[in-house]
Design an enzyme around this catalytic site. Structure first.
Site, PDB file in Angstrom:
ATOM      1  N   VAL A  11      65.897  65.535  23.920  1.00  0.00           N
ATOM      2  CA  VAL A  11      65.643  66.852  24.659  1.00  0.00           C
ATOM      3  C   VAL A  11      64.355  67.314  24.564  1.00  0.00           C
ATOM      4  O   VAL A  11      63.920  67.965  25.470  1.00  0.00           O
ATOM      5  CB  VAL A  11      66.754  68.011  23.810  1.00  0.00           C
ATOM      6  CG1 VAL A  11      66.454  69.584  24.184  1.00  0.00           C
ATOM      7  CG2 VAL A  11      68.097  67.479  23.927  1.00  0.00           C
ATOM      8  N   ASP A  30      56.807  66.217  15.586  1.00  0.00           N
ATOM      9  CA  ASP A  30      57.936  65.360  15.428  1.00  0.00           C
ATOM     10  C   ASP A  30      57.746  64.767  13.834  1.00  0.00           C
ATOM     11  O   ASP A  30      56.475  64.462  13.384  1.00  0.00           O
ATOM     12  CB  ASP A  30      58.304  64.160  16.216  1.00  0.00           C
ATOM     13  CG  ASP A  30      59.729  63.751  15.945  1.00  0.00           C
ATOM     14  OD1 ASP A  30      60.611  64.219  16.982  1.00  0.00           O
ATOM     15  OD2 ASP A  30      60.096  63.310  15.135  1.00  0.00           O
ATOM     16  N   THR A  82      71.369  68.615  15.525  1.00  0.00           N
ATOM     17  CA  THR A  82      72.386  69.243  14.969  1.00  0.00           C
ATOM     18  C   THR A  82      73.705  68.223  15.082  1.00  0.00           C
ATOM     19  O   THR A  82      74.576  68.326  15.872  1.00  0.00           O
ATOM     20  CB  THR A  82      72.558  70.565  15.723  1.00  0.00           C
ATOM     21  OG1 THR A  82      72.662  70.311  16.989  1.00  0.00           O
ATOM     22  CG2 THR A  82      71.460  71.605  15.422  1.00  0.00           C
ATOM     23  N   CYS A 249      76.559  64.962  21.817  1.00  0.00           N
ATOM     24  CA  CYS A 249      77.023  66.130  22.136  1.00  0.00           C
ATOM     25  C   CYS A 249      78.482  66.014  22.221  1.00  0.00           C
ATOM     26  O   CYS A 249      78.992  67.389  21.516  1.00  0.00           O
ATOM     27  CB  CYS A 249      76.565  66.306  23.466  1.00  0.00           C
ATOM     28  SG  CYS A 249      74.766  66.699  23.485  1.00  0.00           S
ATOM     29  N   ARG A 316      74.594  56.565  19.317  1.00  0.00           N
ATOM     30  CA  ARG A 316      75.208  57.587  18.385  1.00  0.00           C
ATOM     31  C   ARG A 316      76.776  57.800  18.925  1.00  0.00           C
ATOM     32  O   ARG A 316      76.928  58.143  20.015  1.00  0.00           O
ATOM     33  CB  ARG A 316      74.291  58.678  18.503  1.00  0.00           C
ATOM     34  CG  ARG A 316      72.833  58.828  17.799  1.00  0.00           C
ATOM     35  CD  ARG A 316      72.147  59.812  17.962  1.00  0.00           C
ATOM     36  NE  ARG A 316      71.511  60.103  19.254  1.00  0.00           N
ATOM     37  CZ  ARG A 316      70.949  61.066  19.500  1.00  0.00           C
ATOM     38  NH1 ARG A 316      70.466  62.130  18.745  1.00  0.00           N
ATOM     39  NH2 ARG A 316      70.657  61.313  20.802  1.00  0.00           N
TER      40      ARG A 316
HETATM   41  N1  LIG Z   1      70.441  64.456  23.783  1.00  0.00           N
HETATM   42  C1  LIG Z   1      71.164  64.995  24.679  1.00  0.00           C
HETATM   43  O1  LIG Z   1      71.529  64.584  25.818  1.00  0.00           O
HETATM   44  C2  LIG Z   1      71.441  66.461  24.480  1.00  0.00           C
HETATM   45  C3  LIG Z   1      71.914  67.475  25.451  1.00  0.00           C
HETATM   46  C4  LIG Z   1      71.985  68.741  25.091  1.00  0.00           C
HETATM   47  C5  LIG Z   1      71.726  69.346  24.118  1.00  0.00           C
HETATM   48  N2  LIG Z   1      71.432  68.608  22.974  1.00  0.00           N
HETATM   49  C6  LIG Z   1      70.989  69.229  21.581  1.00  0.00           C
HETATM   50  O2  LIG Z   1      69.633  69.102  21.522  1.00  0.00           O
HETATM   51  C7  LIG Z   1      69.320  69.151  20.229  1.00  0.00           C
HETATM   52  C8  LIG Z   1      68.387  67.983  20.057  1.00  0.00           C
HETATM   53  O3  LIG Z   1      69.168  66.555  20.290  1.00  0.00           O
HETATM   54  P1  LIG Z   1      68.377  65.384  20.766  1.00  0.00           P
HETATM   55  O4  LIG Z   1      69.195  64.404  21.343  1.00  0.00           O
HETATM   56  O5  LIG Z   1      67.038  65.640  21.167  1.00  0.00           O
HETATM   57  O6  LIG Z   1      67.877  64.810  19.229  1.00  0.00           O
HETATM   58  P2  LIG Z   1      67.196  63.364  18.810  1.00  0.00           P
HETATM   59  O7  LIG Z   1      67.715  63.006  17.530  1.00  0.00           O
HETATM   60  O8  LIG Z   1      66.783  62.601  20.037  1.00  0.00           O
HETATM   61  O9  LIG Z   1      65.712  63.996  18.752  1.00  0.00           O
HETATM   62  C9  LIG Z   1      65.309  65.021  17.536  1.00  0.00           C
HETATM   63  C10 LIG Z   1      63.981  64.723  17.040  1.00  0.00           C
HETATM   64  O10 LIG Z   1      63.601  65.624  16.018  1.00  0.00           O
HETATM   65  C11 LIG Z   1      63.041  65.245  15.027  1.00  0.00           C
HETATM   66  N3  LIG Z   1      63.278  65.914  13.936  1.00  0.00           N
HETATM   67  C12 LIG Z   1      64.222  65.737  12.794  1.00  0.00           C
HETATM   68  N4  LIG Z   1      63.987  66.495  11.924  1.00  0.00           N
HETATM   69  C13 LIG Z   1      62.788  67.225  12.219  1.00  0.00           C
HETATM   70  C14 LIG Z   1      62.016  68.289  11.483  1.00  0.00           C
HETATM   71  N5  LIG Z   1      62.361  68.914  10.470  1.00  0.00           N
HETATM   72  N6  LIG Z   1      60.764  68.701  12.040  1.00  0.00           N
HETATM   73  C15 LIG Z   1      60.455  68.132  13.180  1.00  0.00           C
HETATM   74  N7  LIG Z   1      60.926  67.103  13.900  1.00  0.00           N
HETATM   75  C16 LIG Z   1      62.084  66.880  13.437  1.00  0.00           C
HETATM   76  C17 LIG Z   1      63.403  63.516  14.980  1.00  0.00           C
HETATM   77  O11 LIG Z   1      62.477  62.743  14.344  1.00  0.00           O
HETATM   78  C18 LIG Z   1      63.744  63.384  16.474  1.00  0.00           C
HETATM   79  O12 LIG Z   1      62.477  62.690  17.067  1.00  0.00           O
HETATM   80  C19 LIG Z   1      70.685  68.717  19.515  1.00  0.00           C
HETATM   81  O13 LIG Z   1      71.052  70.151  18.954  1.00  0.00           O
HETATM   82  C20 LIG Z   1      71.795  68.297  20.539  1.00  0.00           C
HETATM   83  O14 LIG Z   1      73.036  68.670  20.363  1.00  0.00           O
HETATM   84  C21 LIG Z   1      71.137  67.126  23.117  1.00  0.00           C
END
Ligand SMILES: NC(=O)c1ccc[n+]([C@@H]2O[C@H](COP(=O)([O-])OP(=O)(O)OC[C@H]3O[C@@H](n4cnc5c(N)ncnc54)[C@H](O)[C@@H]3O)[C@@H](O)[C@H]2O)c1
Length: 385
Positions: A11, A30, A82, A249, A316
């Site tokens: 995201v 990150d 999350t 998700c 995942r």
């Molecule tokens: N991936 C999707 O398709 C999607 C779609 C809609 C919503 N979301 C939501 O968006 C949010 C993020 O999801 P994502 O898929 O991007 O996750 P992701 O795991 O791909 O990315 C999260 C990033 O955050 C970093 N991170 C973790 N803890 C951290 C911290 N304390 N400080 C800084 N960086 C940190 C991780 O190293 C990772 O690179 C979630 O709530 C998810 O439910 C995801």
């Protein structure tokens, strides 16, 4: 204008790059040092983001592991994971850790926007106290990896702020790179809308999976049934059967809604049942495989497509994981094939051939060579069994 995007995953990275492309000066923060180094070297960790596109944004984009780089940002967007914990309850620990790290470096007047999926009320009740008097808004991400038609720029964006000023600032921020931005009356409306969207999918996919099992017992082709029902021009939307819903998700977010419902004494029986049906898919297919082969003991089985959906490398919550482990527990000799994932859990993708007793299709990708299986039996969890 400086923007900080916290979390450079599926995201946060596309968002940071789209903002940089629109002319904002963006720092992507990150905790993962390897990821940050790769990003600054022009190496994208995400299939949908080409290295060339990442490199082209380097004028206005850089990645960092240092939260002090948040200083001076007028907009700070949280894109933190999350997931669910080991007991399948919401795990807000990374969200809280990231928010607390940011809070110490917010400049006066900074607007904080949360994009992570959270339980309704979380942004107001938990995040607002962490960010003190700063403007705070919520805007759920709707990204659909590998979707060629809908992306960050053309998917309508929902926004709501704690106060009117935060709403209009957030709308203004996104309007530079998202074609349609709509605002709503409260953060809770938009938090719940996100969970409604994904719960709707989970419930309907679980429903069609039950219908698929019914059709299988009736020896009816469920795909033809769906295709027939889809000719109705109103009141029907097709969903397709599968080995189970995966990804970060759809099998996860509804539990954030259910957890809040439990807290306030509301019921979410549809979500609970959909979770139950979804979680039981792998064991259902172990039963089907046993029916095909008699016994699974020492039978050679190849599971094809272990990513959670076709044409992504993301594993995942993939239903392939419990499927493989249940087949192995039943004594089968199981390998998997996935040319997009390649390596997974210390194992490499196995070659496809006609030397197996059974092939089970979970999420084959574009270009998976099913012809190489020759005439061995194929159990297609997507409705062809
Ligand atoms: N991936 C999707 O398709 C999607 C779609 C809609 C919503 N979301 C939501 O968006 C949010 C993020 O999801 P994502 O898929 O991007 O996750 P992701 O795991 O791909 O990315 C999260 C990033 O955050 C970093 N991170 C973790 N803890 C951290 C911290 N304390 N400080 C800084 N960086 C940190 C991780 O190293 C990772 O690179 C979630 O709530 C998810 O439910 C995801």
């Amino acid at each position: 204008m400086k923007v900080a995007v916290i979390g450079q995953g599926y995201v946060g990275l596309p968002l940071a790059l789209a903002a940089a492309e629109a002319g904002y000066e963006v720092v992507g923060i990150d905790l993962d040092g390897d990821r940050v180094a790769g990003l600054n070297a022009g190496k994208s960790p995400i299939g949908d983001i080409a290295d060339g596109y990442l490199a082209a944004q380097s004028v206005y984009y850089r990645a960092s592991t240092d939260f002090a780089d948040v200083v001076g940002a007028e907009v700070v967007v949280l894109c933190l994971p999350t997931p669910l914990d080991a007991n399948r309850n919401p795990d807000n620990s990374m969200m809280l850790s990231g928010a607390n790290s940011v809070a110490g470096f917010l400049s006066d007047g900074a607007l904080v926007i949360n994009e992570s999926t959270v339980s309704p009320g979380f942004t107001r009740e938990v995040l607002a106290p962490i960010f003190g008097g700063h403007d705070l808004a919520y805007s759920p991400e709707r990204i659909d990896p590998a979707n060629k038609n809908w992306n960050l720029k053309n998917t309508p964006k929902l926004v709501a702020g704690l106060a009117e000023a935060a709403t209009s600032r957030a709308v203004q921020f996104y309007s530079k790179f998202v074609s349609s931005v709509s605002s709503f009356s409260s953060i809770e409306v938009v938090e719940t809308a996100k969970l409604l969207e994904n719960s709707f999918r989970l419930v309907n996919i679980s429903f069609i999976n039950e219908i698929a099992d019914f059709c299988s017992k009736m020896k009816i082709d469920v795909r033809e049934v769906i295709s027939a029902a889809s000719t109705k021009p109103y009141g029907f939307m097709p969903f397709f059967p599968s080995g189970g819903v995966g990804g970060h998700c759809i099998p996860v977010d509804p539990t954030y809604l259910a957890a809040k419902a439990k807290e306030i004494g509301a019921s979410t029986r549809f979500i609970d049942l959909a979770n139950e049906v979804n979680i039981s898919r792998p064991s259902y297919f172990v039963g089907v495989a046993t029916g095909i082969l008699g016994s699974l003991s020492a039978k050679k089985i190849v599971v094809i497509g272990v990513a959670y959906k076709p044409d992504v490398a993301d594993i995942r919550e993939t239903p392939a994981e419990p499927l493989i482990s249940l087949l192995r527990s039943a004594g089968a000799d199981v390998v998997w094939h996935d040319h997009v994932v390649g390596q997974w859990k210390g194992e490499a993708s196995a070659a496809l051939s006609s030397g197996y007793d059974l092939a089970i299709l979970v999420n084959p990708h574009t270009g998976t060579d099913l012809d190489a299986l020759g005439s061995i039996p194929i159990l297609d969890t997507r409705g062809g069994y």
